[in-house]
Design a protein around this motif. Structure first.
Motif, PDB file in Angstrom:
ATOM      1  N   ALA G 152       0.837  -1.203   0.000  1.00  0.00           N
ATOM      2  CA  ALA G 152       0.000   0.000   0.000  1.00  0.00           C
ATOM      3  C   ALA G 152       0.874   1.257   0.000  1.00  0.00           C
ATOM      4  O   ALA G 152       0.594   2.234  -0.703  1.00  0.00           O
ATOM      5  CB  ALA G 152      -0.934  -0.007   1.216  1.00  0.00           C
ATOM      6  N   ARG G 153       1.939   1.204   0.798  1.00  0.00           N
ATOM      7  CA  ARG G 153       2.809   2.375   0.866  1.00  0.00           C
ATOM      8  C   ARG G 153       3.513   2.610  -0.473  1.00  0.00           C
ATOM      9  O   ARG G 153       3.660   3.746  -0.919  1.00  0.00           O
ATOM     10  CB  ARG G 153       3.845   2.199   1.986  1.00  0.00           C
ATOM     11  N   GLU G 154       3.908   1.533  -1.102  1.00  0.00           N
ATOM     12  CA  GLU G 154       4.579   1.633  -2.398  1.00  0.00           C
ATOM     13  C   GLU G 154       3.671   2.324  -3.426  1.00  0.00           C
ATOM     14  O   GLU G 154       4.129   3.139  -4.235  1.00  0.00           O
ATOM     15  CB  GLU G 154       4.939   0.222  -2.878  1.00  0.00           C
ATOM     16  N   VAL G 155       2.404   2.002  -3.410  1.00  0.00           N
ATOM     17  CA  VAL G 155       1.448   2.656  -4.309  1.00  0.00           C
ATOM     18  C   VAL G 155       1.449   4.163  -4.047  1.00  0.00           C
ATOM     19  O   VAL G 155       1.507   4.975  -4.974  1.00  0.00           O
ATOM     20  CB  VAL G 155       0.019   2.087  -4.106  1.00  0.00           C
ATOM     21  N   GLU G 156       1.408   4.516  -2.759  1.00  0.00           N
ATOM     22  CA  GLU G 156       1.366   5.933  -2.380  1.00  0.00           C
ATOM     23  C   GLU G 156       2.626   6.662  -2.858  1.00  0.00           C
ATOM     24  O   GLU G 156       2.552   7.758  -3.407  1.00  0.00           O
ATOM     25  CB  GLU G 156       1.243   6.008  -0.861  1.00  0.00           C
TER      26      GLU G 156
ATOM     27  N   SER H  38      -3.846   4.904  -7.060  1.00  0.00           N
ATOM     28  CA  SER H  38      -4.329   4.164  -5.892  1.00  0.00           C
ATOM     29  C   SER H  38      -5.051   2.925  -6.386  1.00  0.00           C
ATOM     30  O   SER H  38      -5.889   2.993  -7.278  1.00  0.00           O
ATOM     31  CB  SER H  38      -5.258   5.031  -5.028  1.00  0.00           C
ATOM     32  N   SER H  39      -4.708   1.803  -5.817  1.00  0.00           N
ATOM     33  CA  SER H  39      -5.241   0.539  -6.304  1.00  0.00           C
ATOM     34  C   SER H  39      -6.414   0.082  -5.450  1.00  0.00           C
ATOM     35  O   SER H  39      -6.414   0.224  -4.228  1.00  0.00           O
ATOM     36  CB  SER H  39      -4.124  -0.516  -6.269  1.00  0.00           C
ATOM     37  N   ALA H  40      -7.426  -0.488  -6.127  1.00  0.00           N
ATOM     38  CA  ALA H  40      -8.556  -1.075  -5.390  1.00  0.00           C
ATOM     39  C   ALA H  40      -8.078  -2.228  -4.521  1.00  0.00           C
ATOM     40  O   ALA H  40      -8.647  -2.486  -3.459  1.00  0.00           O
ATOM     41  CB  ALA H  40      -9.604  -1.581  -6.372  1.00  0.00           C
ATOM     42  N   HIS H  41      -7.023  -2.903  -4.977  1.00  0.00           N
ATOM     43  CA  HIS H  41      -6.605  -4.115  -4.294  1.00  0.00           C
ATOM     44  C   HIS H  41      -5.362  -3.923  -3.422  1.00  0.00           C
ATOM     45  O   HIS H  41      -5.255  -4.496  -2.356  1.00  0.00           O
ATOM     46  CB  HIS H  41      -6.316  -5.211  -5.336  1.00  0.00           C
ATOM     47  N   ARG H  42      -4.415  -3.125  -3.897  1.00  0.00           N
ATOM     48  CA  ARG H  42      -3.170  -2.998  -3.151  1.00  0.00           C
ATOM     49  C   ARG H  42      -3.189  -1.855  -2.140  1.00  0.00           C
ATOM     50  O   ARG H  42      -2.454  -1.862  -1.175  1.00  0.00           O
ATOM     51  CB  ARG H  42      -2.005  -2.858  -4.131  1.00  0.00           C
ATOM     52  N   SER H  43      -4.053  -0.863  -2.378  1.00  0.00           N
ATOM     53  CA  SER H  43      -4.164   0.222  -1.391  1.00  0.00           C
ATOM     54  C   SER H  43      -5.632   0.584  -1.198  1.00  0.00           C
ATOM     55  O   SER H  43      -6.054   1.701  -1.475  1.00  0.00           O
ATOM     56  CB  SER H  43      -3.349   1.442  -1.847  1.00  0.00           C
ATOM     57  N   PRO H  44      -6.424  -0.373  -0.712  1.00  0.00           N
ATOM     58  CA  PRO H  44      -7.875  -0.135  -0.624  1.00  0.00           C
ATOM     59  C   PRO H  44      -8.239   1.014   0.324  1.00  0.00           C
ATOM     60  O   PRO H  44      -9.179   1.765   0.046  1.00  0.00           O
ATOM     61  CB  PRO H  44      -8.423  -1.475  -0.118  1.00  0.00           C
ATOM     62  N   GLU H  45      -7.496   1.141   1.406  1.00  0.00           N
ATOM     63  CA  GLU H  45      -7.861   2.185   2.364  1.00  0.00           C
ATOM     64  C   GLU H  45      -7.603   3.569   1.766  1.00  0.00           C
ATOM     65  O   GLU H  45      -8.410   4.487   1.920  1.00  0.00           O
ATOM     66  CB  GLU H  45      -7.049   2.008   3.649  1.00  0.00           C
ATOM     67  N   ARG H  46      -6.450   3.689   1.109  1.00  0.00           N
ATOM     68  CA  ARG H  46      -6.122   4.954   0.443  1.00  0.00           C
ATOM     69  C   ARG H  46      -7.204   5.319  -0.579  1.00  0.00           C
ATOM     70  O   ARG H  46      -7.644   6.464  -0.649  1.00  0.00           O
ATOM     71  CB  ARG H  46      -4.762   4.794  -0.261  1.00  0.00           C
TER      72      ARG H  46
END
Lengths: 172, 172, 172, 172, 172, 172, 172, 172
Positions: G152-156, H38-46
Motif C-alpha cells: 500500500a505504501r509503495e502505491v502511495e 491508488s489501487s482497489a486491491h493494493r491500497s484499498p484504504e487509500r
C-alpha cells in the motif's frame, strides 16, 4: 408538471421491458423523463430531430438502449453535447457481447457511458442520470445518500432472512 | 473522365492504408471511385450529406471502413438505399472483434454487407463492388471471370515455386 | 411467370424457419427467387452444380445460410462471380459466433457479404439482394424508398402506441 | 522412391513456415508426403482435383492448413473419405479464433480432425498422421513408442538443465 | 463376437446422450466398440489403466468426450500412441467454448483430433474412426463411399420435400 | 459447538442455490462455516467489517461468490491475508465469462483462487477449503483421501450401471 | 537446509521466465520450494510420480504453470489432495484465453485455484501459497501483514513521485 | 487557483500514459483536476479515503483507470454518489476484454460509466466529465459546442489533405 430532464430512447419497442428499469429508478427519485422508440437505423431522422431538440426543451441527460450492432447511443452522442448513457440490450443470439462492444468501444471524441448488458444496466442508467442531475440539485443528493444506505441495509436484511430460513446464524 | 460509381468512406485517415486495398482492386478493374474521410461520430452531418447526395451523383455502391464501435457503415445504410459494404478495421486493443460485431450485427431492415476484419476485407469490398456493378456491365463480368482464373493460376504458380525452392516435386 | 433472380441455398432443412425471412422480403418486393437445401459438406457436387448453372439461368444474387463452420457462402463464392450474401445460422452451442466468423472472415479475393446472425440477418439478406437488383430496376428503387419511409413511420407508430399504453406522452 | 502417403495442402504460400512443422515430423518418421498450395476459395477446382485423385495415388491421410474463414480442411473432407486433419493458421487480426472455429465446428457427417492453432497444431498434424498410418505399419508403431519416450526424457533433461543453470537442485 | 476396435470414454455419465451419437455411427458401419465412463480428474487411474491396456486388447482408435476444462482426450493421448479423437461437451455455462479450447489447443508432441462441440462432433467422431479403420479394411471403404452418396442424396430429397411442402419448385 | 473456520460471502441472495454446493461439501467434511450475503458494491462497509473481523474470530479461509463484474472476492482479498476463493456466478446474459475474468484476472500482489463458473466451482471451493485446512488437521487429510477414492469408485459404478442399462459390457 | 514446502511444476522450460515470479515471492518470504519442468502430456509419468511423492517429502502446496490446453494443474490435482494453484501461461496465439479456461473450468470434485494469465498470476501463486502456509506459521502471518502494508505504501510513493514528475500536487 | 472538479485515479503508475489522455482533454477545456495512483486491491484504504473526502473537497466527477480484473471504478462507485467514469486499461495478455467486462458489468444499484478500452476511452472520459460539468457551467457548454464543430472540421481537413496527397479529388 415539471419538464422532463431525462430523455430515454430505445431502438425497438421490444426493448421496453428492460428499459422500464430505467423508468422505475427515475420515478423513485422523482425525476421527470420522456421515453420514445426511435432507431438509429430504421428512423435516423426521427432520432436526430429528437436529439437536436432535447437540450432546448430542458433535457439534461440522454439514455439509449439498443441491441446487436447497437449504434443508438453513439448516434445520439454524435449529435449532442449532453451526456449520453448507453444500455446494451441482449437481443441477438450473441447475447449482448455484440451490443456491449458496439456501445462501449466509441472512438476518441464522442463518449458514451456504457452500462452493463440488460436489466442491471438499465437500472444503473437511471441511477447515473440521477447522480449527474444531483450535482445541481441538493435534494437529489440527499435522496442518493439515502438510497445508498437503504441498499446496504437491504443486503443485510436479506442475509439475515436467508440465514434464518436455513437455520443458520440469523445475525449474519 | 467517367463519374465515380463507388463511394468509399473511412472513419479516420489512419484507416487509409487498409482502405487503399479497396482502391487498388477498383483501379485494376477500371472502376471509378471517390474516397473521403468522414466519421459517423465526429462528423455526422458531413457523412449524412455525402450519403444523401451519392445516388444522384451516380454512386451505385457505398463502402465504409471503421474500427471499434464501427457505426459508419450502419449510419450510411440508414440514410441510403444503395448497397453498403462495411470493412471492420482492427484499430483498438480488441483487434477487430469489436468492429466486426458492430458492422455485422445490424438489425433487420437495414443491411450492411460485412467483410473480413482488415486488409483482406478491404480487398474483398472492392471485388464485391465490382461484382455488383458487373450485373449491369458485361465488360466487368468478363474481367471478373478472368480475375478468378488468374487468381487460381497464381495459386498454382506459387505452389510450384515453393516446392521447387524446397527441393520437392515441382509439379505440385 | 418471371424467372427467379435470387438463388437461396441453405445447408440444412432445419435452417428453413430462419431463411423464410429472406423469402418474405423478396415476396414483398415482388422479386422472384428459388430456394434449395444443399450443403457445402454433405452435397458439395449438388452445391457446385447449382452455382455453376445459376448465372446462365438468370440468377443475379446468391444467398447462403449455414451454421457452425459455415462454409456454404464461401464455397458458393469460390465458384461464382455473382454477389454472394451469407447468413450465419446460430445452430450450435456456440450460438452463432462460429458461423459469423466462418462466414465473414473470407480471404482476400473471394468476398462474401456477411449478414447478422439469425433472423435479422436473413431479413437483411433479402433487402440487400433487392438493393443490388434495384441498381438495374427503377421500380425496385421506388419500392425501396417507400420501404424505408414505411419502416421509419412504423417505428414512430410503435413508439406512440407504447407511450399511450403506458399512460405517457402519446406524442413521443 | 516410396510413394507419398500424406498429402499436405495449405491455403496460401504464406502458411508455409507453419506447415513446415508437419513436414519435419513426417521426415523424422520416414513418412513420404507431398505438399502443395491450393485454396478452397481461390483455386477450388485445383483443390478438388487434388483430393479426388489422392486416394488412387496412394495418399492415406490429408492435412490442410488455412487461416481466417478456414474452409480448406472442410472442403477437402467434403470430397474424400480419407481422414482429414485441419490446422487453423493464425493469419488474421482475430489471431486464430476464427480459423479454429471454422476448422473444428464441422456439421455432423463430414469430420475434420482439428489441431491447435499454429505451429503446435502443425507439428501434431504430422504425429497424428503417423499414428493413423502406424495402425497398418508396425515399424511406425515402434518409432512412435520411441518418440514418446524420447519426448518424456527430453522434458526431464531440460528440467535438470534449467535447475542447474539456476543453481537449484539439479535432480529435479 | 468380434473384438471392439474403438474405445469410447466419457468423463461423466451425463455426457452419454451426446456420446450415443458416436455409438450409432459405429453400429451403422458394423464397427465394434466399447464404452465406459472414466474421468481424467475423478478417476485418473482407471482412465490410465484403460488406455494402457487398450492397444493390446485390439483397440485401434480412442474417442473421448468431456466438458469444461476437458482434459480427458489429452490425458488419454498422453498415455497412448493410438489416434485419440476428442469431443467437447457443452456442459458448463460457457457452452462449450471452454471444452473446445481445452480439447483442441494441445501442445506440440501430443495430438488430439478435436471435433465440433456437442452432438455433431460426437457423430463425426464415429465417422472419423471409421475413416481411420477403413485404411486397413476395404469393406469399410465401400461403406464410407456409400454413406457419402446417401448423405448427398438425403440432402437432395429433403430439399425437394421442403419445396413441395412450401408450394415451390419441387425439383430444387 | 466448534467455531466456523470458513467464511462464505455471496454478493446477492439469488446466488444462494449455487453457494449451497460449497456448504454441502463443508458439511460432508464436518467443517464449520458461516455464510452471509454482502455485496462489494451495495454494502461495501459490511463486507469490509466482516473481512476485518474474520481472522480474529477464527476464520481461516474466505469464500466469495459473485456474478457480472464480480469484485467481491477481490475486495475481500484486498482486506485480508487469508486465502480467498472466488466463485464466478453466471448471473448475467454474458453467462459467466464476465464473472470469470473479473474473478481470475487479479493484479500481482492480491491473489484470488478462481474456481469454475457456477455449481462445479462452488463445490470445488468447498473442497479446496478443506484441502487447505487439512494441512493442519490430520483427520481432514484422512477424509480427503477417502473422498478421492469414493469419487473414483462412484465413476466406476456409474459406468457399469450405464453399460448394464444399455445392454453393453457391464464390466466397463 | 529446510525442506521445500512448495512444489512448482511448469509444462515447458519456455514458461520459466513467468514462473520465476512465483519463485521471487517465495524467496522474499523465506519459503523453500523446488521447481521442475514436467508436462501433463509429454511426461505424464514423471508428473504423476512427482505429485505422488510430494506430500511425503513435505510439500504442502503445489503450483503448476502451463499454456494452451493447460492440463497440468488439473492432472496434478487429480493425483493429490494438496491444494493446487494453476497459472495460465499465454503461450499460444489465443493469448491465454485457452489456458485460463483449461485451468479454471475444472469439474466438481477436483479443484484448481486458478490465477490470472501470465506474470501477475505467477506472482500471486507465490503469495497464495504463503497465505496457505501462514495458517500454520505465525511468522509468515507477520510477514504477510507487513507485505500488505508495504504494498500500500509503495502505491502511495509511486503516486507522489508521478505527480512530482508531472508538476502536479505532490501530496496526491 | 481553482479547486479541482475532477478526481482521476489509476490503479498503477504504468497506466499513466493512457490516463494522460484524460488530463489533456480537461486541460484543453480549462477544467481543474487532481490525479493519483491508488489501487482497489493494493491500497484499498487509500482509495476509500480519497473517495470519501472527494465530494467535500469539491470533486464532482470521479474517473478511474484500471486493467485486468479492473475493480477500481466499481470500488469507487460503491463508496460515492458522484458519477464514476471507468476506463478499461489493456494491461494483460487478454488485451482489455477482461478490464472492459470488469468495468462495465456492474450490478444494479451501483453504476459505472464504462468507456472504450485504452486511449480512446481515456480521452472520452475527459469529454464526458466536461459534458457533465457543463450542465452547470454555460462556458463549458460553449466550449463543447465549439469542440464538436472543430472536430468535424478537422475530419474534413484531414480528408482533403489525404486526397490531395493521393492525387485524388481534393474537395472530398
Amino acid at each position: 408538471m415539471k419538464k422532463p430532464q431525462v430523455g430515454i430512447v430505445m431502438g425497438s419497442d421490444s426493448d421496453n421491458p428492460i428499459m422500464e428499469e430505467t423508468c422505475k429508478v427515475l420515478e423513485r427519485f422523482g425525476v421527470n423523463y420522456e421515453k420514445l422508440v426511435s432507431s438509429a437505423h430504421r428512423s435516423p431522422e426521427r432520432t436526430r430531430k429528437y436529439v437536436a431538440g432535447a437540450k432546448k426543451r430542458g433535457i439534461k441527460v440522454l439514455v439509449a438502449g439498443a441491441g446487436g450492432a447497437a449504434h443508438l447511443a453513439g448516434v445520439m452522442a454524435a449529435e449532442s453535447i449532453l451526456p449520453v448513457i448507453g444500455i446494451p440490450i441482449p437481443s441477438t443470439p450473441l447475447q449482448g457481447l455484440d451490443s456491449l462492444l458496439s456501445t462501449a468501444q466509441m472512438p476518441g471524441g464522442v463518449p458514451v457511458a456504457a452500462m452493463a448488458v440488460g436489466s442491471a444496466g438499465a437500472r444503473n442508467a437511471g441511477i447515473l442520470a440521477v447522480q449527474i442531475l444531483a450535482l445541481g440539485d441538493a435534494s437529489l443528493t440527499a435522496k442518493l445518500l439515502k438510497y445508498k444506505k437503504d441498499q446496504a441495509r437491504e443486503v443485510e436484511l436479506k442475509s439475515r432472512k436467508l440465514n434464518a430460513a436455513n437455520g443458520r446464524n440469523p445475525k449474519n
